[in-house]
Design an enzyme around this catalytic site. Structure first.
Site, PDB file in Angstrom:
ATOM      1  N   CYS A  21       0.858  -1.178   0.000  1.00  0.00           N
ATOM      2  CA  CYS A  21       0.000   0.000   0.000  1.00  0.00           C
ATOM      3  C   CYS A  21       0.901   1.236   0.000  1.00  0.00           C
ATOM      4  O   CYS A  21       1.459   1.617   1.024  1.00  0.00           O
ATOM      5  CB  CYS A  21      -0.905  -0.002   1.230  1.00  0.00           C
ATOM      6  SG  CYS A  21      -1.989   1.426   1.303  1.00  0.00           S
ATOM      7  N   LEU A  22       1.077   1.800  -1.180  1.00  0.00           N
ATOM      8  CA  LEU A  22       1.867   3.020  -1.349  1.00  0.00           C
ATOM      9  C   LEU A  22       1.183   3.805  -2.455  1.00  0.00           C
ATOM     10  O   LEU A  22       1.075   3.316  -3.588  1.00  0.00           O
ATOM     11  CB  LEU A  22       3.313   2.672  -1.721  1.00  0.00           C
ATOM     12  CG  LEU A  22       4.287   3.824  -1.894  1.00  0.00           C
ATOM     13  CD1 LEU A  22       4.445   4.612  -0.591  1.00  0.00           C
ATOM     14  CD2 LEU A  22       5.645   3.312  -2.354  1.00  0.00           C
TER      15      LEU A  22
END
EC number: 2.3.2.34
Length: 185
Positions: free
Chosen positions: A116-117
């Site tokens: 999750c970026l």
């Protein structure tokens, strides 16, 4: 890297002299991607964080490489985390595909390797997702920052890890160290 640059120049010469007018768009996109990668890999290598190391399994394929991150502070100090980065043909209109190969207890990295970026998202609500102006350097620096200033317990992918941190920070730290000992050396 130099081999790929030479190959691209050769192919460009062949195309200029012998390619018929409806040339294959996919080959053209690959060529654009590869040209971008030659420049971006050189920039990346010149600006690599000291905690990171990039390796290319095949030096003629800059579109596939591995990144090792060895954080020098925080919860993940002492670990070595491997990531696989695949740059698609449609790059730089779409972001690279990144997977964490090392099992990790992290709120923003699932145990299955998903990350999750925001800059790895094609579309993001907050406007911080992928844009054609971003580069591999941004991706590597972003991944590196997941172990320090971008470590985000408020918007987790691994909800169990985030809740664990909220419940008991010391036990969270111990579990992170167990994961490092077992998977990240």
């Amino acid at each position: 890297m130099l081999t790929l640059a030479s190959k691209l120049k050769r192919e460009e010469g062949v195309r200029a002299g012998r390619t018929p007018a409806g040339s294959n768009d996919a080959a053209h996109r690959v060529s654009i991607r590869d040209r971008l990668l030659i420049k971006e890999v050189a920039e990346l290598e010149a600006n690599l964080p000291s905690t990171c190391k990039v390796t290319f399994p095949d030096e003629n394929k800059l579109c596939h490489f591995q990144l090792a991150i060895s954080p020098d502070e925080g919860y993940y100090l002492g670990g070595k985390f491997q990531f696989e980065i695949e740059v698609p043909e449609a790059y730089n209109m779409v972001p690279p595909k990144v997977k964490c190969l090392t099992r990790i207890w992290h709120p923003n990295i699932a145990e299955t390797g998903e990350i999750c970026l925001s800059l790895l998202r094609e579309h993001s609500i907050d406007g911080t997702g992928w844009a054609p102006t971003r580069t591999l350097k941004d991706v590597v620096w972003g991944l590196n920052s997941l172990f320090t200033d971008l470590l985000n317990f408020d918007d987790p992918l691994n909800i169990d890890a985030a809740e664990h941190h909220l419940r008991d920070k010391e036990d969270f730290r111990n579990k992170v160290q167990d994961f490092i000992k077992n998977y990240a050396r």
